[in-house]
Design a protein around this motif. Sequence first.
Motif, PDB file in Angstrom:
ATOM      1  N   ILE A 140       0.846  -1.061   0.126  1.00 58.83           N
ATOM      2  CA  ILE A 140      -0.043  -0.014  -0.002  1.00 58.83           C
ATOM      3  C   ILE A 140       0.926   1.111   0.080  1.00 58.83           C
ATOM      4  O   ILE A 140       1.764   1.247   0.694  1.00 58.83           O
ATOM      5  CB  ILE A 140      -0.982   0.175   1.221  1.00 58.83           C
ATOM      6  N   ASN A 141       0.850   2.006  -1.036  1.00 58.38           N
ATOM      7  CA  ASN A 141       1.692   3.092  -1.165  1.00 58.38           C
ATOM      8  C   ASN A 141       1.601   4.071  -0.052  1.00 58.38           C
ATOM      9  O   ASN A 141       0.568   4.473   0.501  1.00 58.38           O
ATOM     10  CB  ASN A 141       1.321   3.664  -2.519  1.00 58.38           C
ATOM     11  N   GLU A 142       2.592   4.777   0.265  1.00 55.41           N
ATOM     12  CA  GLU A 142       2.857   5.932   1.141  1.00 55.41           C
ATOM     13  C   GLU A 142       3.980   6.792   0.528  1.00 55.41           C
ATOM     14  O   GLU A 142       5.191   6.425   1.077  1.00 55.41           O
ATOM     15  CB  GLU A 142       2.974   5.571   2.482  1.00 55.41           C
ATOM     16  N   PRO A 143       3.677   7.710  -0.146  1.00 54.87           N
ATOM     17  CA  PRO A 143       4.951   8.431  -0.953  1.00 54.87           C
ATOM     18  C   PRO A 143       5.967   9.096  -0.164  1.00 54.87           C
ATOM     19  O   PRO A 143       7.152   8.865  -0.511  1.00 54.87           O
ATOM     20  CB  PRO A 143       4.140   9.338  -1.721  1.00 54.87           C
ATOM     21  N   GLU A 144       5.748   9.318   1.035  1.00 56.98           N
ATOM     22  CA  GLU A 144       6.621  10.158   1.843  1.00 56.98           C
ATOM     23  C   GLU A 144       7.615   8.914   2.315  1.00 56.98           C
ATOM     24  O   GLU A 144       8.925   9.176   2.586  1.00 56.98           O
ATOM     25  CB  GLU A 144       6.031  10.582   3.310  1.00 56.98           C
ATOM     26  N   PHE A 145       7.157   7.609   2.269  1.00 58.91           N
ATOM     27  CA  PHE A 145       8.110   6.614   2.774  1.00 58.91           C
ATOM     28  C   PHE A 145       8.827   5.533   1.611  1.00 58.91           C
ATOM     29  O   PHE A 145       9.383   4.656   1.798  1.00 58.91           O
ATOM     30  CB  PHE A 145       7.663   5.684   3.999  1.00 58.91           C
ATOM     31  N   TRP A 172      -3.857 -15.006   4.379  1.00 56.67           N
ATOM     32  CA  TRP A 172      -2.937 -14.265   3.763  1.00 56.67           C
ATOM     33  C   TRP A 172      -1.578 -14.873   3.937  1.00 56.67           C
ATOM     34  O   TRP A 172      -1.224 -15.404   5.139  1.00 56.67           O
ATOM     35  CB  TRP A 172      -2.807 -12.900   4.428  1.00 56.67           C
ATOM     36  N   LEU A 173      -0.845 -15.019   2.810  1.00 61.16           N
ATOM     37  CA  LEU A 173       0.379 -15.654   2.683  1.00 61.16           C
ATOM     38  C   LEU A 173       1.798 -15.193   2.826  1.00 61.16           C
ATOM     39  O   LEU A 173       2.781 -15.629   2.215  1.00 61.16           O
ATOM     40  CB  LEU A 173       0.294 -16.644   1.446  1.00 61.16           C
ATOM     41  N   GLY A 174       1.799 -13.903   3.556  1.00 60.17           N
ATOM     42  CA  GLY A 174       2.905 -13.109   3.816  1.00 60.17           C
ATOM     43  C   GLY A 174       3.278 -11.894   3.049  1.00 60.17           C
ATOM     44  O   GLY A 174       2.408 -11.984   1.963  1.00 60.17           O
ATOM     45  N   ASP A 175       3.998 -11.088   3.532  1.00 57.99           N
ATOM     46  CA  ASP A 175       4.204  -9.852   2.816  1.00 57.99           C
ATOM     47  C   ASP A 175       2.925  -8.998   2.794  1.00 57.99           C
ATOM     48  O   ASP A 175       2.574  -8.378   1.932  1.00 57.99           O
ATOM     49  CB  ASP A 175       4.920 -10.039   1.388  1.00 57.99           C
ATOM     50  N   ASN A 176       2.182  -9.393   4.031  1.00 55.43           N
ATOM     51  CA  ASN A 176       0.819  -8.638   3.903  1.00 55.43           C
ATOM     52  C   ASN A 176       0.896  -7.261   4.357  1.00 55.43           C
ATOM     53  O   ASN A 176       0.103  -6.579   4.079  1.00 55.43           O
ATOM     54  CB  ASN A 176       0.091  -9.259   5.197  1.00 55.43           C
ATOM     55  N   ILE A 177       2.072  -6.672   4.743  1.00 62.56           N
ATOM     56  CA  ILE A 177       2.529  -5.396   4.750  1.00 62.56           C
ATOM     57  C   ILE A 177       3.772  -5.307   4.307  1.00 62.56           C
ATOM     58  O   ILE A 177       4.569  -6.393   4.012  1.00 62.56           O
ATOM     59  CB  ILE A 177       2.322  -4.771   6.225  1.00 62.56           C
ATOM     60  N   TYR A 178       4.366  -4.157   3.802  1.00 61.91           N
ATOM     61  CA  TYR A 178       5.641  -3.825   3.553  1.00 61.91           C
ATOM     62  C   TYR A 178       6.391  -2.866   4.257  1.00 61.91           C
ATOM     63  O   TYR A 178       6.204  -1.718   4.144  1.00 61.91           O
ATOM     64  CB  TYR A 178       5.782  -3.255   2.095  1.00 61.91           C
ATOM     65  N   LEU A 179       7.119  -3.639   5.209  1.00 64.18           N
ATOM     66  CA  LEU A 179       7.997  -2.532   6.208  1.00 64.18           C
ATOM     67  C   LEU A 179       9.017  -1.857   5.259  1.00 64.18           C
ATOM     68  O   LEU A 179       9.740  -2.445   4.696  1.00 64.18           O
ATOM     69  CB  LEU A 179       8.752  -3.342   7.155  1.00 64.18           C
ATOM     70  N   ARG A 180       9.172  -0.503   5.569  1.00 62.85           N
ATOM     71  CA  ARG A 180       9.968   0.286   4.728  1.00 62.85           C
ATOM     72  C   ARG A 180      11.374   0.487   5.564  1.00 62.85           C
ATOM     73  O   ARG A 180      11.518   0.039   6.975  1.00 62.85           O
ATOM     74  CB  ARG A 180       9.572   1.699   4.513  1.00 62.85           C
ATOM     75  N   GLU A 181      12.264   1.244   5.178  1.00 64.39           N
ATOM     76  CA  GLU A 181      13.546   1.299   5.821  1.00 64.39           C
ATOM     77  C   GLU A 181      13.339   2.269   6.999  1.00 64.39           C
ATOM     78  O   GLU A 181      13.995   2.090   7.929  1.00 64.39           O
ATOM     79  CB  GLU A 181      14.377   2.271   4.964  1.00 64.39           C
ATOM     80  N   ALA A 182      12.391   2.986   6.796  1.00 65.02           N
ATOM     81  CA  ALA A 182      12.032   3.847   8.115  1.00 65.02           C
ATOM     82  C   ALA A 182      11.097   3.149   9.223  1.00 65.02           C
ATOM     83  O   ALA A 182      11.031   3.719  10.268  1.00 65.02           O
ATOM     84  CB  ALA A 182      11.141   5.013   7.642  1.00 65.02           C
ATOM     85  N   ARG A 193       3.382   1.205  10.252  1.00 64.61           N
ATOM     86  CA  ARG A 193       3.174   0.452   8.840  1.00 64.61           C
ATOM     87  C   ARG A 193       1.968  -0.490   8.944  1.00 64.61           C
ATOM     88  O   ARG A 193       1.084  -0.384   7.942  1.00 64.61           O
ATOM     89  CB  ARG A 193       4.400  -0.463   8.522  1.00 64.61           C
ATOM     90  N   TYR A 194       1.646  -1.224  10.046  1.00 65.41           N
ATOM     91  CA  TYR A 194       0.371  -1.991  10.134  1.00 65.41           C
ATOM     92  C   TYR A 194      -0.576  -1.168  10.030  1.00 65.41           C
ATOM     93  O   TYR A 194      -1.811  -1.492   9.360  1.00 65.41           O
ATOM     94  CB  TYR A 194       0.420  -2.905  11.355  1.00 65.41           C
ATOM     95  N   GLN A 195      -0.730  -0.122  10.647  1.00 62.03           N
ATOM     96  CA  GLN A 195      -1.890   0.773  10.817  1.00 62.03           C
ATOM     97  C   GLN A 195      -2.326   1.379   9.425  1.00 62.03           C
ATOM     98  O   GLN A 195      -3.362   1.392   8.811  1.00 62.03           O
ATOM     99  CB  GLN A 195      -1.732   2.057  11.954  1.00 62.03           C
ATOM    100  N   HIS A 196      -1.258   1.952   8.754  1.00 61.29           N
ATOM    101  CA  HIS A 196      -1.349   2.477   7.431  1.00 61.29           C
ATOM    102  C   HIS A 196      -1.964   1.480   6.423  1.00 61.29           C
ATOM    103  O   HIS A 196      -2.837   1.781   5.737  1.00 61.29           O
ATOM    104  CB  HIS A 196       0.059   3.058   6.905  1.00 61.29           C
ATOM    105  N   THR A 197      -1.380  -0.002   6.555  1.00 64.14           N
ATOM    106  CA  THR A 197      -1.893  -0.918   5.626  1.00 64.14           C
ATOM    107  C   THR A 197      -3.320  -1.418   5.980  1.00 64.14           C
ATOM    108  O   THR A 197      -4.434  -1.332   5.120  1.00 64.14           O
ATOM    109  CB  THR A 197      -0.914  -2.107   5.652  1.00 64.14           C
ATOM    110  N   ARG A 198      -3.552  -1.402   7.159  1.00 66.02           N
ATOM    111  CA  ARG A 198      -4.847  -1.977   7.850  1.00 66.02           C
ATOM    112  C   ARG A 198      -6.155  -0.963   7.312  1.00 66.02           C
ATOM    113  O   ARG A 198      -7.148  -1.391   7.382  1.00 66.02           O
ATOM    114  CB  ARG A 198      -4.661  -2.363   9.099  1.00 66.02           C
ATOM    115  N   SER A 199      -5.704   0.443   7.342  1.00 65.62           N
ATOM    116  CA  SER A 199      -6.692   1.288   7.440  1.00 65.62           C
ATOM    117  C   SER A 199      -7.090   1.573   5.876  1.00 65.62           C
ATOM    118  O   SER A 199      -7.896   2.735   5.518  1.00 65.62           O
ATOM    119  CB  SER A 199      -5.931   2.497   7.947  1.00 65.62           C
TER     120      SER A 199
END
Length: 452
Positions: A140-145, A172-182, A193-199
């Motif tokens: 799920i995109n978040e341009p700032e990160f 869900w088979l994994g990579d259900n979210i994508y943790l960024r460097e930040a 990151r979980y909150q952003h994706t889940r929302s």
Amino acid sequence: MRSARHFTILLVLFFLAAGALYAQSTLLQSGPMLGYSEMREVLLWVQTKAPAKVQFKYWDKENPKQVFETETVQTSKEKAFTASLIADRVSPGKKYQYELYINGKKVERPYPLEFQTQVLWKYRTDPPDFTIATGSCAYINEPEFDRPGKPYGQGYEIFKAIYEKRPDAMLWLGDNIYLREADWNSRTGIYQRYQHTRSLPELQPLLASVHHYAIWDDHDFGPNDCDGSFWNKEQALEAFKCFWGNPSYGVGTLRGICTQFSWGDADFFLLDNRYYRTPQARKTGPRTILGKEQLEWLINALVASKATFKVIAIGGQVLNPVAVYETYANYAEERQLLIDTITKEAISGVIFLSGDRHFTELTMLPRKDSYPLYELTCSPLTSGVFKGARDEANNLRVEGTLVEEQNFALLKFSGKREERMLTISVYNKDGKELWSRSIKATDLQVPTQKVE
């Protein structure tokens, strides 16, 4: 004059009440979501934006006058304002409607809020027909990160397409979210990151009326291609526990996210391919993905299972013989041990599910004197697509099953007791069927040894 004053008072009371209801709605961050379903209890999940008291009310759709309530739970920052509540006044094989209350006020949702309990069928009827949706790699995109350039996430309408298929549950088979460097080096980053994706708005109807189970892969565990040496894996584990509704996280003394659940006549074994993983580049010492204890648990659980279908879910590919990226073939000794042990233990009904690869394919591994092993790799949901799969030397790929676009799969288990069948159907992000294959349960049986 008196009637005008009376009208003014009523108007003020109306706006106060409307304001209170709006305030509770604005406290909702994400969800509600359905977690595991059993015959005698169901897990319901929700996240608020700030500390709040949350509760669910629910009733059998055939008896709406008898309303039950969960306990009331106070959400807190410690758990990212998430709450998992148990509906424990339920009966087997029923469909329920429910309502969410925040600080004592009902929160309206513009889509159905429904859950179900599993059917009590053994010794009574044929196994029930049921459908499990599956997929992996949800960016799920978040341009700032995000990394500069073309957005990596796309096709969020896929969640609407899954919802409209009305599956009973989703795995869900994994990579259900994508943790960024930040994100991955701090608790704050992981939970954000979980909150952003889940929302994600497109995700909410699917969360609210389909039961969800999950495993993880590298991107919801830590950095790309990370292993068990990742220093912050305990924070990643705690976040996973907060945001999913699995029956357990680990089994007995076995830490991590492995667990097991049943639906109808299928047992699902959810594996942790990160917590115990050794670095792929390591040249000395043991090299493992599952670790000795988890592998032993899996084999024991498979042998003990009486299910028609035994579905093993793991983040990365198992049967693909090509040692590329993070396939199990890179850990050839453990991979062969797993396959050989399934064969020697004469375990029937085994099917593998995996994600990770950013393409979908069905792999079939023939075995001497036994049935073939199948693996459905299903990816991606919304992340980028890998276009190099057709050039890989996976000579076990079933012809016509390679998909190189956003997609998901439905696993339909159906038929009378002696005629059970698994139908795998793959769909694109708009819900159009791309291919379908059926596997009879009788074709997943270890052959009976002939008596000389």
